[in-house]
Design a protein around this motif. Structure first.
Motif, mmCIF file in Angstrom:
data_model
loop_
_atom_site.group_PDB
_atom_site.id
_atom_site.type_symbol
_atom_site.label_atom_id
_atom_site.label_comp_id
_atom_site.label_asym_id
_atom_site.label_seq_id
_atom_site.Cartn_x
_atom_site.Cartn_y
_atom_site.Cartn_z
ATOM 1 N N HIS A 167 0.809 -1.212 -0.199
ATOM 2 C CA HIS A 167 -0.003 -0.071 0.107
ATOM 3 C C HIS A 167 1.004 1.284 0.125
ATOM 4 O O HIS A 167 0.384 2.215 -0.438
ATOM 5 N N ASP A 168 2.083 1.118 0.333
ATOM 6 C CA ASP A 168 3.057 2.466 0.455
ATOM 7 C C ASP A 168 4.088 2.323 -0.461
ATOM 8 O O ASP A 168 5.165 3.103 -0.394
ATOM 9 N N ASP A 169 4.013 1.352 -1.369
ATOM 10 C CA ASP A 169 5.204 1.057 -2.470
ATOM 11 C C ASP A 169 4.366 1.041 -3.827
ATOM 12 O O ASP A 169 4.122 0.058 -4.482
ATOM 13 N N LEU A 170 4.318 2.321 -4.415
ATOM 14 C CA LEU A 170 3.762 2.329 -5.732
ATOM 15 C C LEU A 170 4.196 1.516 -6.853
ATOM 16 O O LEU A 170 3.507 0.876 -7.557
ATOM 17 N N PRO A 171 5.689 1.315 -7.069
ATOM 18 C CA PRO A 171 6.126 0.533 -8.077
ATOM 19 C C PRO A 171 5.743 -0.902 -7.874
ATOM 20 O O PRO A 171 5.312 -1.545 -8.902
ATOM 21 N N ALA A 172 5.946 -1.395 -6.651
ATOM 22 C CA ALA A 172 5.688 -2.524 -6.331
ATOM 23 C C ALA A 172 4.033 -3.077 -6.235
ATOM 24 O O ALA A 172 3.702 -4.025 -6.939
ATOM 25 N N PHE A 173 3.202 -2.024 -6.078
ATOM 26 C CA PHE A 173 1.905 -2.345 -6.350
ATOM 27 C C PHE A 173 1.589 -2.540 -7.602
ATOM 28 O O PHE A 173 0.770 -3.343 -8.035
ATOM 29 N N VAL A 174 1.948 -1.570 -8.687
ATOM 30 C CA VAL A 174 1.592 -1.512 -10.003
ATOM 31 C C VAL A 174 2.161 -2.863 -10.577
ATOM 32 O O VAL A 174 1.476 -3.620 -11.318
ATOM 33 N N ALA A 202 3.576 -5.236 -23.944
ATOM 34 C CA ALA A 202 4.689 -5.272 -22.989
ATOM 35 C C ALA A 202 5.665 -4.004 -22.619
ATOM 36 O O ALA A 202 6.040 -3.833 -21.457
ATOM 37 N N ASP A 203 5.723 -3.126 -23.742
ATOM 38 C CA ASP A 203 6.219 -2.033 -23.559
ATOM 39 C C ASP A 203 5.542 -0.978 -22.738
ATOM 40 O O ASP A 203 6.285 -0.320 -21.740
ATOM 41 N N GLU A 204 4.228 -1.149 -22.953
ATOM 42 C CA GLU A 204 3.314 -0.166 -22.168
ATOM 43 C C GLU A 204 3.483 -0.568 -20.630
ATOM 44 O O GLU A 204 3.294 0.179 -19.689
ATOM 45 N N ARG A 205 3.477 -1.728 -20.505
ATOM 46 C CA ARG A 205 3.304 -2.375 -19.073
ATOM 47 C C ARG A 205 4.718 -1.865 -18.496
ATOM 48 O O ARG A 205 4.662 -1.476 -17.053
ATOM 49 N N ARG A 206 5.751 -1.984 -19.024
ATOM 50 C CA ARG A 206 7.280 -1.893 -18.445
ATOM 51 C C ARG A 206 7.219 -0.285 -18.347
ATOM 52 O O ARG A 206 8.073 0.140 -17.164
ATOM 53 N N ALA A 207 6.623 0.457 -19.171
ATOM 54 C CA ALA A 207 6.749 2.046 -18.995
ATOM 55 C C ALA A 207 5.998 2.520 -17.890
ATOM 56 O O ALA A 207 6.262 3.384 -17.196
ATOM 57 N N LEU A 208 5.015 1.939 -17.585
ATOM 58 C CA LEU A 208 4.006 2.141 -16.470
ATOM 59 C C LEU A 208 4.674 2.041 -15.149
ATOM 60 O O LEU A 208 4.717 2.764 -14.305
ATOM 61 N N VAL A 209 5.372 0.895 -15.109
ATOM 62 C CA VAL A 209 6.146 0.631 -13.664
ATOM 63 C C VAL A 209 7.424 1.614 -13.806
ATOM 64 O O VAL A 209 7.580 2.054 -12.491
ATOM 65 N N GLN A 210 7.972 2.000 -14.842
ATOM 66 C CA GLN A 210 9.225 2.874 -14.804
ATOM 67 C C GLN A 210 8.604 4.436 -14.194
ATOM 68 O O GLN A 210 9.095 4.896 -13.550
ATOM 69 N N ILE A 211 7.409 4.748 -14.702
ATOM 70 C CA ILE A 211 6.643 5.987 -14.174
ATOM 71 C C ILE A 211 6.355 5.977 -12.902
ATOM 72 O O ILE A 211 6.706 6.932 -12.110
ATOM 73 N N ALA A 212 5.984 4.797 -12.307
ATOM 74 C CA ALA A 212 5.333 4.773 -10.929
ATOM 75 C C ALA A 212 6.947 4.760 -9.835
ATOM 76 O O ALA A 212 6.989 5.404 -8.813
ATOM 77 N N ALA A 213 8.056 4.330 -10.576
ATOM 78 C CA ALA A 213 9.370 4.404 -9.990
ATOM 79 C C ALA A 213 9.910 5.704 -9.648
ATOM 80 O O ALA A 213 10.301 6.167 -8.732
ATOM 81 N N ARG A 214 9.593 6.209 -10.926
ATOM 82 C CA ARG A 214 10.247 7.752 -10.954
ATOM 83 C C ARG A 214 9.372 8.915 -9.970
ATOM 84 O O ARG A 214 9.835 9.714 -9.573
ATOM 85 N N SER A 215 8.111 8.502 -9.804
ATOM 86 C CA SER A 215 7.368 9.242 -8.791
ATOM 87 C C SER A 215 7.167 8.621 -7.605
ATOM 88 O O SER A 215 6.547 9.209 -6.807
#
Length: 462
Positions: free
Chosen positions: A301-308, A323-336
């Motif tokens: 609940h407090d770890d956005l990249p892991a939750f996504v 696959a590229d979109e899913r990978r990019a979504l995790v990267q966006i979560a990690a940057r934020s």
């Protein structure tokens, strides 16, 4: 049973938790449903033959005994002079449930009706059609009409005697809304309307009742009449509230003109700011009606990249996202992640499903609108109010023109606080909910909308 004392506490949970019970005998206001559209007749109030152990004890009513004045007046109105309709062995007028049986397709159960019974029954029902339309008619309908209702006669009897102080439910209609609840609109013989909210799965009745009581003088919410989180009264947990009349904001958006956007934003911003004035000692999730945010939190609940990442792995995102979109979504979560982490210590009341379908609106003066009720609090928790800001702005294409641009200013004007980069933070906080929606079935409407929103988010950040 008399009216409950306003703001008294009624202990009905197994753990002794307190839930709110309000006075249902006080004067009616706009929440009692008088201004709501009339509902079609639906509910049958006569005890079902299969439910004889829960049959009302007052049958036959005293007013219909042989010596009663009402019976004599009906006898003179329906029958020829000197004749009296046969009452059979049940002691009740023909066509009514008596001590000996119940109305069925073959007459009175357990009683063989005579020809005079049938003739007098025709006269009785003809008279009742005109004489008893003030509420008694809803109780004396044919048993066949009861097959389509959602509540059994035993449930209706308990509600009448134990909760509504003797008021009879004469109409019921299932309502939409509530992902984990079952909601039924009830109308009584006194013309008042209530919403019965049942919890067949996840039981948040005590939490919701306590939150509605807490917000009663702060924000527009339904008024709680009774709540039982133990399930002892009806066999399952439930909450009864006064019916809050209004038009869903989704419908208002659909018919709104461009000039309506700022005013609607002002009304919604005021309601949201009022909710966020409620503070708690710490962030977290509520476990009971005491509203202590000490319940075990969801995983990640407090770890956005892991939750996504977890939602993408267990859901059906691969059916709509590459696959590229899913990978990019995790990267966006990690940057934020650092932006999200900065809100971790905030402990405001968060509705967590604050969107147009859960907001009822009523017209005010000079063509304005106001929020009449914020519904469905089963996912509320203590955290950052920016979760709700991201939620209401999640699907911009569904908002009316001007609403999204004016909401932040209206929220701040009403006392809400928006930090720097609030839009980006609220969007990332809402990514928790969007990712969770991707775990639903691909044919679910929210899955399709969430996938489109995620794809749009990814395209803006690539």
């Amino acid at each position: 049973m008399g009216g409950f004392v306003s703001r008294a506490r009624h202990r009905s949970g197994r753990n002794g938790s307190c839930v709110t019970v309000r006075n249902h005998s006080e004067s009616a206001d706009h929440r009692d449903g008088r201004s709501a559209p009339a509902q079609p007749p639906h509910a049958a109030m006569v005890p079902h033959p299969a439910d004889t152990e829960r049959a009302p004890a007052e049958w036959p009513p005293a007013k219909f005994t042989r010596s009663g004045d009402a019976w004599r007046r009906l006898r003179r109105a329906v029958c020829p002079r000197g004749a009296e309709p046969s009452r059979g062995s049940s002691g009740a007028p023909p066509g009514l449930p008596g001590r000996g049986g119940y109305v069925s397709g073959r007459g009175i159960r357990g009683i063989r009706p005579t020809g005079a019974d049938w003739l007098s029954a025709c006269g009785w029902w003809s008279c009742m059609l005109f004489w008893g339309c003030g509420g008694l008619w809803g109780r004396l309908v044919l048993m066949a009409d009861h097959a389509g209702t959602s509540l059994g006669p035993g449930t209706l009897e308990v509600l009448s005697k134990r909760v509504l102080g003797g008021e009879l439910v004469v109409d019921e209609r299932r309502l939409s809304g509530g992902l984990s609840t079952d909601n039924v609109l009830l109308r009584t013989d006194r013309g008042r309307s209530f919403v019965l909210r049942r919890y067949p799965g996840r039981n948040t009745s005590a939490v919701e009742a306590a939150l509605l009581d807490l917000l009663q003088d702060r924000a527009p919410v339904p008024e709680v009449v009774y709540a039982d989180d133990s399930g002892d009264l009806l066999g399952e947990p439930f909450m009864l509230t006064r019916f809050a009349s209004g038009v869903p904001l989704t419908a208002v958006f659909a018919g709104a003109a461009e000039q309506d956007g700022p005013q609607l934003a002002e009304a919604v911003g005021q309601a949201l700011a009022a909710i966020h004035t409620v503070r708690f000692g710490q962030p977290g999730f509520f476990s009971d009606g005491a509203l202590r945010p000490d319940a075990p939190p969801p995983e990640h609940h407090d770890d956005l990249p892991a939750f996504v990442e977890a939602c993408l792995a267990r859901g059906h995102a691969d059916a709509v996202l590459s696959a590229d979109e899913r990978r990019a979504l995790v990267q966006i979560a990690a940057r934020s992640a650092s932006l999200v982490a900065a809100t971790a210590g905030t402990a405001q009341l968060v509705h967590s499903d604050f969107n147009a379908k859960n907001l009822l609106m009523r017209p005010g003066d000079h063509g304005t609108w106001r929020v009449s009720a914020v519904l469905d609090w089963e996912y509320a928790f203590s955290g950052s109010g920016l979760f709700d800001v991201g939620n209401i702005l999640r699907f911009p294409q569904e908002l009316c023109p001007g609403f999204g641009d004016h909401l932040p200013g209206a929220y701040e004007k009403a006392g809400g606080e928006l930090p720097d980069r609030w839009r980006e933070i609220s969007e990332m906080l809402d990514l928790f909910a969007l990712s969770d929606l991707l775990t639903r079935s691909p044919d679910h409407p929210l899955f399709v909308k969430a996938a489109a929103a995620v794809r749009h988010l990814v395209s803006r950040h690539l």
